[in-house]
Enzyme design. Structure first.
Site, PDB file in Angstrom:
ATOM      1  N   GLU A 200      25.979  41.605  38.062  1.00 33.39           N
ATOM      2  CA  GLU A 200      26.901  43.119  38.642  1.00 33.39           C
ATOM      3  C   GLU A 200      25.886  44.137  37.848  1.00 33.39           C
ATOM      4  O   GLU A 200      25.358  44.146  37.003  1.00 33.39           O
ATOM      5  CB  GLU A 200      28.293  43.241  37.946  1.00 33.39           C
ATOM      6  CG  GLU A 200      29.209  42.435  38.862  1.00 33.39           C
ATOM      7  CD  GLU A 200      30.612  42.511  37.911  1.00 33.39           C
ATOM      8  OE1 GLU A 200      30.720  43.119  37.002  1.00 33.39           O
ATOM      9  OE2 GLU A 200      31.391  41.812  38.408  1.00 33.39           O
ATOM     10  N   ARG A 291      48.723  35.279  36.766  1.00 32.14           N
ATOM     11  CA  ARG A 291      49.607  34.979  35.775  1.00 32.14           C
ATOM     12  C   ARG A 291      50.088  35.927  35.135  1.00 32.14           C
ATOM     13  O   ARG A 291      49.664  37.097  35.349  1.00 32.14           O
ATOM     14  CB  ARG A 291      49.016  34.160  34.820  1.00 32.14           C
ATOM     15  CG  ARG A 291      47.644  34.605  34.270  1.00 32.14           C
ATOM     16  CD  ARG A 291      47.245  33.886  32.908  1.00 32.14           C
ATOM     17  NE  ARG A 291      45.618  34.275  32.668  1.00 32.14           N
ATOM     18  CZ  ARG A 291      45.499  35.476  31.869  1.00 32.14           C
ATOM     19  NH1 ARG A 291      46.529  36.394  31.428  1.00 32.14           N
ATOM     20  NH2 ARG A 291      44.154  35.741  31.653  1.00 32.14           N
TER      21      ARG A 291
HETATM   22  P1  ADP Z   1      36.130  37.486  31.374  1.00 31.06           P
HETATM   23  O1  ADP Z   1      36.986  36.974  32.613  1.00 31.06           O
HETATM   24  O2  ADP Z   1      35.186  36.575  30.979  1.00 31.06           O
HETATM   25  O3  ADP Z   1      37.019  38.069  30.325  1.00 31.06           O
HETATM   26  P2  ADP Z   1      35.793  40.082  32.899  1.00 31.06           P
HETATM   27  O4  ADP Z   1      35.052  40.078  34.037  1.00 31.06           O
HETATM   28  O5  ADP Z   1      37.305  40.109  32.942  1.00 31.06           O
HETATM   29  O6  ADP Z   1      35.422  38.723  32.011  1.00 31.06           O
HETATM   30  O7  ADP Z   1      35.201  41.174  31.921  1.00 31.06           O
HETATM   31  C1  ADP Z   1      35.567  41.417  30.724  1.00 31.06           C
HETATM   32  C2  ADP Z   1      34.844  42.696  30.175  1.00 31.06           C
HETATM   33  O8  ADP Z   1      33.614  42.726  30.171  1.00 31.06           O
HETATM   34  C3  ADP Z   1      35.592  43.815  30.821  1.00 31.06           C
HETATM   35  O9  ADP Z   1      36.945  44.256  30.423  1.00 31.06           O
HETATM   36  C4  ADP Z   1      34.670  44.991  30.624  1.00 31.06           C
HETATM   37  O10 ADP Z   1      34.885  45.484  29.119  1.00 31.06           O
HETATM   38  C5  ADP Z   1      33.314  44.170  30.695  1.00 31.06           C
HETATM   39  N1  ADP Z   1      32.593  44.226  31.820  1.00 31.06           N
HETATM   40  C6  ADP Z   1      32.867  43.462  33.026  1.00 31.06           C
HETATM   41  N2  ADP Z   1      32.124  43.831  34.214  1.00 31.06           N
HETATM   42  C7  ADP Z   1      31.233  44.839  33.552  1.00 31.06           C
HETATM   43  C8  ADP Z   1      30.123  45.575  34.361  1.00 31.06           C
HETATM   44  N3  ADP Z   1      30.050  45.263  35.418  1.00 31.06           N
HETATM   45  N4  ADP Z   1      29.878  46.748  33.456  1.00 31.06           N
HETATM   46  C9  ADP Z   1      30.212  47.027  32.174  1.00 31.06           C
HETATM   47  N5  ADP Z   1      31.056  46.307  31.604  1.00 31.06           N
HETATM   48  C10 ADP Z   1      31.930  45.006  32.226  1.00 31.06           C
END
Ligand code: ADP
Length: 676
Positions: A200, A291
């Site tokens: 991403e 969930r």
């Molecule tokens: P996980 O499922 O492992 O917890 P997530 O996809 O939910 O991972 O992302 C967790 C956190 O990572 C987000 O809340 C954000 O803080 C950070 N994050 C995720 N994607 C991005 C991105 N594209 N750019 C910047 N920070 C991101």
């Protein structure tokens, strides 16, 4: 509605589900591992069934054992809570096959949202905005490298099967991309048995804003508005709030519609959360959690709804209790997650016994504490180190922040390292007050939030207050002990049995020595005064102090100023709690019996459940006192176990890679006179 449900979880969420079931007149069955015998959730439920040993895969993840407990207890449905089996499509399927209702979405919806990459493809088709990126099937390095270049650096690599921040890598430039992909794949494969990754665009100052959705079996899906979860450490949430500061009604509608579209696209039923990452005016789909979320209480506080009740009604086939026209936001709510972890050591999880626990009292609709533990419980390395969630509500955000600050000041924990100091620092920070929120908040303000080694002082007299409280506690405890002894002697008039500080010669006083951390010890003298107070003197200071107690607890009066505080004494260790902050001193008592580690011991035991990583000695080796013997690893931390004395090693009981329980003997020493 169901008559009886089983809660396949532990801790605060099990307690939370049981509370709503009880209110609705539904009987509850708890399950527990050996580590949780007698835990709060087992006592709140109507029944509690053992399901196996402490490790989750042998208990809380043991599908057959849990289904068996459900069948034998006569439960009609299973609530999975969050974590554990909650997003396991196979478990949802197995429930259906066992004629049990899974209180959650259909297995297909869980599966569809289970992979970050597949769910993105699905969302793309449903017209939900995505972060610019790559989530294709091709996984060879040249393809991924080209995709990263196309997206533009910095990029973020994520494990497709990911969760909990595992396998995530920020890559600043093309130089680092290959190593990062390889590292992410290794971690993903180790954590999820699936090494696929996606890429991403890495947003540099984003906010995490998520939408709570709910759907029933009759085709209705609604948005219960947003939560802002931007205050994070290691990409995991610490503080969450609703509504999101600065959210205007148009954007709220757009995000709500996108989330509802996401849920509809997978035939969603029940409670779910669609997570977005937002920057400027743009917002992008990240993933959907199928969930109830940890942070659901903030939504409950601002909507006045009970989301567990909604889950139960929907699972029982009832329509959503309210439609979108009858949902509204009221006031502002904030949740703080209280973790057993050390923010100053990169948030390393902590273990230990909660020798003292005092939580702010519940004030209906205003202050709420969701927890699964009580004083005396142990935080073990087996499960998540969350101790509790503190949720507050105010008429507006400033009121909620004020209430948060006040409630955090009432939180007292002794025995385990917690993040309470960090939470207080955030709650009191001007950038939090002005809602300058983004996911880099903690890292950016680290210098003010994590003062190195500083106890964090609210007033200039802190040292005197702490010393005086500790000294008077020792004096008081000694007086109590002397009084008991005096009773034992039987002569109430004997001057030797009197418990004042009367001396035959000279001024009555007592010397007390305290140590605090690595600072030089401080010796003070305590002179009793006729009114029951004391004059305390130490280099550069002389104060008059009295320690009393009433129904509200201890009160220290220092030079006329009175302060509420709390004192927890564990042997020679004294913790003075002021406004929720712990100040720990060690009393150097020349008369105390020597402490065990200096008394010499003939064995070395594991301090926590752990894995042996290095064995540095063999039987027959002669070692010096403090020589390293064995290194163990627990919760990602290495612990070196050292020789308690000089001596000869008799036995080494464990080898590298052995898992050992707390208290397991690792090395024994030869006792003098004993044949080798
Ligand atoms: P996980 O499922 O492992 O917890 P997530 O996809 O939910 O991972 O992302 C967790 C956190 O990572 C987000 O809340 C954000 O803080 C950070 N994050 C995720 N994607 C991005 C991105 N594209 N750019 C910047 N920070 C991101």
């Amino acid at each position: 509605m169901f008559r009886k449900i089983l809660v396949a979880n532990r801790g605060e969420i099990a307690c939370r589900v049981i509370a709503t079931a009880r209110r609705l007149g539904i009987a509850t069955v708890a399950v527990y591992s050996e580590a949780d015998a007698g835990a709060r959730h087992t006592r709140l439920a109507d029944e509690a069934w053992p399901i196996g040993p402490a490790p989750a895969r042998k208990s809380y993840l043991a599908v057959d054992t849990i289904l068996d407990a459900a069948r034998r207890s006569g439960a009609e449905a299973i609530h999975p809570g969050y974590g554990f089996l909650s997003e396991n499509a196979g478990f949802a399927q197995a429930c259906a096959e066992a004629d049990l209702v899974f209180i959650g979405p259909p297995p297909d919806a869980i599966r569809a949202m289970g992979s970050k990459a597949e769910s993105k493809a699905l969302m793309e088709r449903a017209g939900v905005p995505l972060v610019p990126g790559y989530h294709g099937e091709a996984q060879d390095i040249p393809v991924l490298r080209d995709e990263a270049a196309r997206i533009g650096y910095p990029v973020l690599i994520k494990a497709s099967a990911g969760g909990g921040g595992k396998g995530m890598r920020i890559v600043a430039s093309a130089d680092d991309i290959e190593a990062a992909i390889e590292g992410a794949k290794r971690e993903a494969s180790a954590s999820f048995g699936d090494d696929r990754v996606l890429i991403e665009k890495y947003l540099t100052r984003p906010r995490h804003i998520e939408i709570q959705v709910f759907a029933d079996t009759q085709g209705r899906t609604v948005s219960l508005f947003e939560r802002d979860c931007s205050i994070q450490r290691r990409h995991q949430k610490v503080l969450e709030e609703a509504p999101a500061p600065g959210m205007d009604p148009l954007r709220r509608t757009q995000m709500g519609e996108a989330a509802v579209a996401a849920a509809r696209a997978v035939g969603y039923v029940g409670a779910g959360t669609v997570e977005f990452i937002a920057e400027g005016d743009a917002f992008y789909f990240m993933e959907m959690n199928t969930r109830l979320q940890v942070e659901h209480p903030v939504t409950e506080m601002v909507t006045g709804l009970d989301l567990v009740e909604w889950q139960l009604r929907v699972a029982a086939g009832e329509p959503l209790p309210r439609d979108a026209d009858h949902l509204a936001l009221r006031g502002h709510a904030i949740e703080a997650r209280i973790y057993a972890e050390d923010p100053e050591r990169d948030f390393l999880p902590a273990v230990g016994t909660l020798v003292h626990l005092r939580q702010p009292p519940d004030v209906p609709g205003r202050v709420r504490v969701d927890t699964g533990i009580v004083q005396g419980d142990r935080i073990t390395p087996n499960y998540d180190p969350m101790i509790a969630k503190l949720i507050v509500w105010g008429e507006d955000r400033p009121a909620a922040v004020r209430r948060l600050v006040a409630a955090l000041a009432e939180y007292e924990v002794v025995g385990v390292t917690t993040n309470l100091g960090l939470l207080r620092a955030i709650a009191g920070h001007h950038a939090f007050a002005t809602a300058e929120l983004d996911t880099g908040f903690i890292a950016r303000h680290a210098a003010e939030l994590l003062p190195p080694g500083s106890p964090g002082s609210d007033f200039d007299d802190l040292e005197a207050v702490v010393l005086a409280a500790a000294a008077l506690t020792v004096v008081r405890d000694q007086a109590a002990e002397n009084a008991t002894q005096a009773q034992v002697t039987g002569d109430p008039w004997s001057p030797w049995a009197a418990i004042d500080a009367w001396r035959m010669n000279g001024e009555a006083s007592q010397a007390l020595c305290f140590r605090r951390g690595d600072a030089p010890p401080i010796t003070l003298r305590a002179y009793p005064l006729v009114d029951g107070s004391y004059r305390l003197e130490w280099p550069g200071r002389s104060v008059r102090a009295a320690l009393t107690a009433d129904e509200a607890g201890p009160l220290l009066v220092l030079d006329g100023v009175s302060r509420r505080l709390r004192l927890v004494r564990r042997d020679v260790e004294l913790t003075v709690i002021l406004a929720g902050r712990n100040h720990t001193l060690v009393h150097d008592d020349p008369l105390a019996p020597p402490r065990t580690e200096t008394a010499g011991s003939d064995r070395v035991t594991a301090p926590v459940p752990s894995r042996v990583t290095h064995v540095l000695v063999r039987p027959g080796d002669v070692v010096e006192k403090h020589a390293p013997l064995v290194i163990v690893e627990a919760m990602k931390m290495e612990i070196t176990l050292r020789a308690p004395q000089q001596g000869t090693i008799a036995q080494v009981r464990h080898a590298v890679d052995d898992m050992v329980e707390e208290g397991t003997e690792l090395v024994t020493f030869l006792i003098e006179g004993q044949a080798p």
